[in-house]
Motif scaffolding. Structure first.
Motif, PDB file in Angstrom:
ATOM      1  N   LEU A  35       0.815  -1.214   0.000  1.00  0.00           N
ATOM      2  CA  LEU A  35       0.000   0.000   0.000  1.00  0.00           C
ATOM      3  C   LEU A  35       0.848   1.263   0.000  1.00  0.00           C
ATOM      4  O   LEU A  35       0.382   2.326  -0.420  1.00  0.00           O
ATOM      5  N   PHE A  36       2.091   1.174   0.465  1.00  0.00           N
ATOM      6  CA  PHE A  36       2.954   2.351   0.521  1.00  0.00           C
ATOM      7  C   PHE A  36       3.659   2.622  -0.803  1.00  0.00           C
ATOM      8  O   PHE A  36       4.326   3.626  -0.948  1.00  0.00           O
ATOM      9  N   ALA A  37       3.496   1.745  -1.761  1.00  0.00           N
ATOM     10  CA  ALA A  37       4.167   1.922  -3.046  1.00  0.00           C
ATOM     11  C   ALA A  37       3.311   2.659  -4.054  1.00  0.00           C
ATOM     12  O   ALA A  37       3.728   2.888  -5.176  1.00  0.00           O
ATOM     13  N   ARG A  38       2.101   3.033  -3.675  1.00  0.00           N
ATOM     14  CA  ARG A  38       1.195   3.697  -4.605  1.00  0.00           C
ATOM     15  C   ARG A  38       1.714   5.076  -4.986  1.00  0.00           C
ATOM     16  O   ARG A  38       2.204   5.826  -4.145  1.00  0.00           O
ATOM     17  N   THR A  39       1.603   5.407  -6.252  1.00  0.00           N
ATOM     18  CA  THR A  39       1.945   6.752  -6.709  1.00  0.00           C
ATOM     19  C   THR A  39       0.844   7.697  -6.274  1.00  0.00           C
ATOM     20  O   THR A  39      -0.331   7.410  -6.443  1.00  0.00           O
ATOM     21  N   SER A  40       1.226   8.825  -5.723  1.00  0.00           N
ATOM     22  CA  SER A  40       0.206   9.732  -5.203  1.00  0.00           C
ATOM     23  C   SER A  40       0.694  11.171  -5.333  1.00  0.00           C
ATOM     24  O   SER A  40       1.860  11.441  -5.557  1.00  0.00           O
ATOM     25  N   SER A  41      -0.227  12.084  -5.194  1.00  0.00           N
ATOM     26  CA  SER A  41       0.091  13.503  -5.191  1.00  0.00           C
ATOM     27  C   SER A  41      -0.602  14.121  -3.980  1.00  0.00           C
ATOM     28  O   SER A  41      -1.748  13.793  -3.699  1.00  0.00           O
ATOM     29  N   GLY A  55      13.780   6.233   5.018  1.00  0.00           N
ATOM     30  CA  GLY A  55      14.282   6.147   3.657  1.00  0.00           C
ATOM     31  C   GLY A  55      13.800   7.289   2.793  1.00  0.00           C
ATOM     32  O   GLY A  55      12.878   8.024   3.128  1.00  0.00           O
ATOM     33  N   PRO A  56      14.439   7.494   1.637  1.00  0.00           N
ATOM     34  CA  PRO A  56      14.040   8.572   0.735  1.00  0.00           C
ATOM     35  C   PRO A  56      12.818   8.213  -0.091  1.00  0.00           C
ATOM     36  O   PRO A  56      12.640   7.072  -0.506  1.00  0.00           O
ATOM     37  N   ASN A  57      11.967   9.208  -0.312  1.00  0.00           N
ATOM     38  CA  ASN A  57      10.852   9.085  -1.263  1.00  0.00           C
ATOM     39  C   ASN A  57       9.881   7.954  -0.924  1.00  0.00           C
ATOM     40  O   ASN A  57       9.307   7.324  -1.801  1.00  0.00           O
ATOM     41  N   ILE A  58       9.733   7.689   0.353  1.00  0.00           N
ATOM     42  CA  ILE A  58       8.780   6.656   0.766  1.00  0.00           C
ATOM     43  C   ILE A  58       7.388   7.280   0.875  1.00  0.00           C
ATOM     44  O   ILE A  58       7.225   8.398   1.354  1.00  0.00           O
ATOM     45  N   GLY A  59       6.371   6.541   0.465  1.00  0.00           N
ATOM     46  CA  GLY A  59       5.005   7.031   0.577  1.00  0.00           C
ATOM     47  C   GLY A  59       4.651   7.364   2.017  1.00  0.00           C
ATOM     48  O   GLY A  59       5.119   6.724   2.957  1.00  0.00           O
ATOM     49  N   LYS A  60       3.825   8.376   2.189  1.00  0.00           N
ATOM     50  CA  LYS A  60       3.509   8.880   3.523  1.00  0.00           C
ATOM     51  C   LYS A  60       2.437   8.042   4.227  1.00  0.00           C
ATOM     52  O   LYS A  60       1.654   7.333   3.595  1.00  0.00           O
ATOM     53  N   ILE A  61       2.420   8.183   5.563  1.00  0.00           N
ATOM     54  CA  ILE A  61       1.353   7.608   6.377  1.00  0.00           C
ATOM     55  C   ILE A  61       0.040   8.274   5.988  1.00  0.00           C
ATOM     56  O   ILE A  61      -0.083   9.506   5.997  1.00  0.00           O
ATOM     57  N   ARG A  62      -0.947   7.455   5.624  1.00  0.00           N
ATOM     58  CA  ARG A  62      -2.302   7.930   5.340  1.00  0.00           C
ATOM     59  C   ARG A  62      -3.255   6.985   6.051  1.00  0.00           C
ATOM     60  O   ARG A  62      -3.482   5.867   5.612  1.00  0.00           O
ATOM     61  N   GLY A  63      -3.770   7.437   7.193  1.00  0.00           N
ATOM     62  CA  GLY A  63      -4.479   6.484   8.023  1.00  0.00           C
ATOM     63  C   GLY A  63      -5.717   7.017   8.705  1.00  0.00           C
ATOM     64  O   GLY A  63      -6.097   8.183   8.567  1.00  0.00           O
ATOM     65  N   VAL A  64      -6.323   6.107   9.453  1.00  0.00           N
ATOM     66  CA  VAL A  64      -7.495   6.429  10.262  1.00  0.00           C
ATOM     67  C   VAL A  64      -7.332   5.807  11.647  1.00  0.00           C
ATOM     68  O   VAL A  64      -6.707   4.765  11.814  1.00  0.00           O
ATOM     69  N   ASN A  65      -7.902   6.480  12.620  1.00  0.00           N
ATOM     70  CA  ASN A  65      -8.002   5.946  13.973  1.00  0.00           C
ATOM     71  C   ASN A  65      -9.195   5.017  14.083  1.00  0.00           C
ATOM     72  O   ASN A  65     -10.223   5.224  13.411  1.00  0.00           O
ATOM     73  N   LEU A  66      -9.084   4.033  14.944  1.00  0.00           N
ATOM     74  CA  LEU A  66     -10.214   3.151  15.240  1.00  0.00           C
ATOM     75  C   LEU A  66     -10.829   3.590  16.560  1.00  0.00           C
ATOM     76  O   LEU A  66     -10.817   2.876  17.565  1.00  0.00           O
ATOM     77  N   LEU A 129      -5.985   4.093   1.895  1.00  0.00           N
ATOM     78  CA  LEU A 129      -5.404   4.221   3.223  1.00  0.00           C
ATOM     79  C   LEU A 129      -4.369   3.126   3.432  1.00  0.00           C
ATOM     80  O   LEU A 129      -4.502   2.020   2.903  1.00  0.00           O
ATOM     81  N   ASN A 130      -3.339   3.413   4.236  1.00  0.00           N
ATOM     82  CA  ASN A 130      -2.289   2.422   4.444  1.00  0.00           C
ATOM     83  C   ASN A 130      -1.949   2.188   5.909  1.00  0.00           C
ATOM     84  O   ASN A 130      -1.079   1.360   6.211  1.00  0.00           O
ATOM     85  N   THR A 131      -2.625   2.875   6.827  1.00  0.00           N
ATOM     86  CA  THR A 131      -2.257   2.828   8.242  1.00  0.00           C
ATOM     87  C   THR A 131      -3.499   2.882   9.118  1.00  0.00           C
ATOM     88  O   THR A 131      -4.473   3.569   8.780  1.00  0.00           O
ATOM     89  N   ILE A 132      -3.450   2.174  10.249  1.00  0.00           N
ATOM     90  CA  ILE A 132      -4.465   2.341  11.281  1.00  0.00           C
ATOM     91  C   ILE A 132      -3.773   2.634  12.614  1.00  0.00           C
ATOM     92  O   ILE A 132      -2.665   2.175  12.859  1.00  0.00           O
ATOM     93  N   ARG A 133      -4.428   3.421  13.429  1.00  0.00           N
ATOM     94  CA  ARG A 133      -3.978   3.694  14.798  1.00  0.00           C
ATOM     95  C   ARG A 133      -5.063   3.182  15.735  1.00  0.00           C
ATOM     96  O   ARG A 133      -6.235   3.547  15.593  1.00  0.00           O
ATOM     97  N   ILE A 134      -4.668   2.340  16.685  1.00  0.00           N
ATOM     98  CA  ILE A 134      -5.629   1.667  17.554  1.00  0.00           C
ATOM     99  C   ILE A 134      -5.455   2.159  18.988  1.00  0.00           C
ATOM    100  O   ILE A 134      -4.454   1.851  19.645  1.00  0.00           O
TER     101      ILE A 134
END
Length: 423
Positions: A35-41, A55-66, A129-134
Motif C-alpha cells: 500500500l505504501f508503493a502507490r503513486t500519489s500527489s 528512507g528517501p521518497n517513501i510514501g507517507k502515512i495515510r491512516g485512520v483511527n479506530l 489508506l495504508n495505516t491504522i492507529r488503535i
C-alpha cells in the motif's frame, strides 16, 4: 546485560514478526500488494538523510483511527453505547461497574465483534489508506487490573489480536496507542476509559503499571504473527500540558517506558531492524520537550501531533482563515522526525458548527478543500496523517472518514489528491 537467545529461536521469531516503520521494509498484504508503493500527489518529500529509517521518497502515512473500538467514547457512538446497556454511564469504567463484570463482558465482546470488521479494512485499503492507529487501555493486560477498585471489560486482547491479523493480511501498517493510562492521564474524559475526577497517572506507582503494560504488549507483539505489521507504540495519549505533572512524566515515565520496551525486545533477541518505534507526544503538544530525559543512545523514536483547529483560539473562525492556516501548517519541531499528525478532523467550533456558513449538508466544497489543505501540509511537512476517526454514529461526516467519503468530501481514491487551486 543482553540475554542469550539461540540462533534458531531468533530465526523462528523473525519469521513470524516484523515490527517496523514504512521505509525499513516493504509492507505487503497477503496478496503481495504494498500500500505504501502507490503513486500519489502530493509527492512524498525526500528525507535529507539517506540512512533515515524512513528512507528517501517513501510514501507517507495515510491512516485512520479506530476510535471507540477498545476505548469507547460515548459521544461518538451513542446508539451503540445505549444498545450495550451503557446509556446511563459516562465511561467504560462506569458501565462495567454498573452492569457487573459478567454482563459487561458480554456487551463489550459483542461491540468488539461488530464495530470494526474485516470488511472495514477492505474498504480502507480500497480508499488508498495504508495505516491504522488503535487506541487501547492498560486493562488489556488483565493482570494489572485491581478487581476490587477498577472496572474494565475483559477479553479485549483476543479481539485485538484478530483485528491486527485482519489489518496485517491487508498490508496496513499498525500503530497501537496507550489511550487509557492507569488512573487516567486527564480528568473527566472518557477517552481514558474512565471519567475520573482527577488525572491520577502522574505518580511512580501508576508510571510503573504503565511501563509494565508496555513491556507486556511489546512481548505480545513480537511473539504473535497477528501483530506482524505493528511497528509503533504510542506510550501515552494527550497527557496534561505544562506544570509539575508534565515535568514528572517527561523526566520519569518517558525514559522508563522507552527502556521497558527496549528491554522486552532485548530479552527476545529482537534485531534492531525489527524493533518498534516508540512514539511520544511532540513538543507542540505542550507537555514539555519529550526528548529531554531520554537516554542519549535512544533510537527509533517517533512523535505524535494532534491538530484540531476546532480548539485553536488563535485561528480566526472563517473559511479563508482555516484554509490559509492549514495550507501553511508546519507541524514539525526541531529534532522530532518523524512526526505524524496522529489526530485531526473536519469539525469546527461548537458555536458555529451548525450555522449556515458551516453546515455540512451545504458546505461540502469547503470541507473538501479544507481536508486536502490539511493533508497536503501533513504530507509536505510531516510524515503523514491519521484522521479521527474511521466511523461514528453522529450523522456528521466531519468526525467520520467513512461518512466523509460517502458524502464526496474526502476523495474515494487518495492517489488522485491535489491541492492545486487550494493552497
Amino acid at each position: 546485560m543482553a540475554l542469550a537467545v539461540s540462533v534458531a529461536a531468533f530465526l523462528g521469531l523473525a519469521s513470524i514478526t516484523s515490527a517496523w516503520m514504512p521505509g525499513n521494509k516493504n509492507i505487503t498484504a497477503s496478496d503481495g500488494n504494498d500500500l505504501f508503493a502507490r503513486t500519489s500527489s502530493p509527492q512524498p518529500k525526500a528525507y535529507p538523510s539517506s540512512d533515515s529509517p524512513w528512507g528517501p521518497n517513501i510514501g507517507k502515512i495515510r491512516g485512520v483511527n479506530l476510535g471507540s473500538m477498545y476505548v469507547f467514547e460515548p459521544w461518538l457512538g451513542t446508539p451503540a453505547w445505549q444498545a450495550m446497556g451503557c446509556g446511563g454511564y459516562k465511561s467504560e469504567f462506569d458501565c462495567v461497574s454498573g452492569l457487573g463484570q459478567t454482563k459487561a463482558n458480554s456487551a463489550f465482546q459483542a461491540h468488539w465483534s461488530s464495530w470494526i470488521t474485516a470488511a472495514d479494512f477492505d474498504q480502507m485499503t480500497s480508499y488508498g489508506l495504508n495505516t491504522i492507529r488503535i487506541p487501547v487501555g492498560y486493562w488489556m493486560d488483565e493482570s494489572l487490573v485491581d478487581l476490587k477498585s477498577e472496572h474494565f471489560p475483559q477479553g479485549g486482547f483476543s479481539s485485538l489480536k484478530q483485528l491486527c491479523g485482519w489489518a496485517s493480511d491487508r498490508g496496513l501498517y499498525i500503530i497501537i496507542d496507550l489511550h487509557g493510562a492507569p488512573a487516567a492521564q486527564i480528568p473527566t474524559n472518557p477517552d481514558t476509559g474512565q471519567y475520573a475526577p482527577t488525572g491520577g497517572f502522574y505518580v511512580d506507582y501508576q508510571y510503573n503499571r504503565a511501563t509494565t503494560f508496555l513491556s507486556w504488549l511489546t512481548t505480545q507483539i513480537h511473539s504473535n504473527a497477528q501483530f506482524r505489521n505493528v511497528g509503533m507504540l504510542g506510550i501515552v495519549n494527550e497527557p496534561v500540558r505544562g506544570g509539575s505533572q508534565a515535568a514528572s512524566m517527561c523526566s520519569t515515565f518517558y525514559p522508563n517506558a522507552y527502556n521497558a520496551i527496549r528491554d522486552a525486545e532485548q530479552a527476545l533477541g529482537v534485531h534492531n531492524t525489527d524493533a518498534l518505534h516508540v512514539q511520544l507526544m511532540n513538543d507542540l503538544w505542550g507537555s514539555g520537550d519529550p526528548k529531554a530525559a531520554m537516554p542519549s543512545d535512544a533510537t527509533l523514536l517517533a512523535y505524535d501531533d494532534h491538530r484540531y483547529l476546532k480548539w485553536s483560539p488563535d485561528v480566526p473562525v472563517s473559511h479563508a482563515s482555516y484554509i490559509k492556516t492549514s495550507c501553511n501548517d508546519d507541524r514539525s519541531s526541531s529534532g522530532e522526525d518523524p512526526t505524524i499528525v496522529g489526530e485531526f478532523s473536519l469539525s469546527v467550533p461548537d458555536n458555529v458548527q451548525w450555522s449556515s456558513g458551516w453546515d455540512p449538508s451545504t458546505q461540502q466544497d469547503f470541507y473538501r478543500k479544507w481536508f486536502l489543505a490539511q493533508i497536503g501540509s501533513y504530507e509536505k511537512n510531516a510524515a503523514g496523517w491519521i484522521f479521527w476517526t474511521w466511523k461514528s454514529q453522529l450523522g456528521d461526516y466531519r468526525w467520520s472518514y467513512q461518512d466523509a467519503v460517502a458524502a464526496g468530501v474526502i476523495p474515494r481514491q487518495l492517489g488522485s489528491i491535489s491541492t492545486a487551486g487550494i493552497c
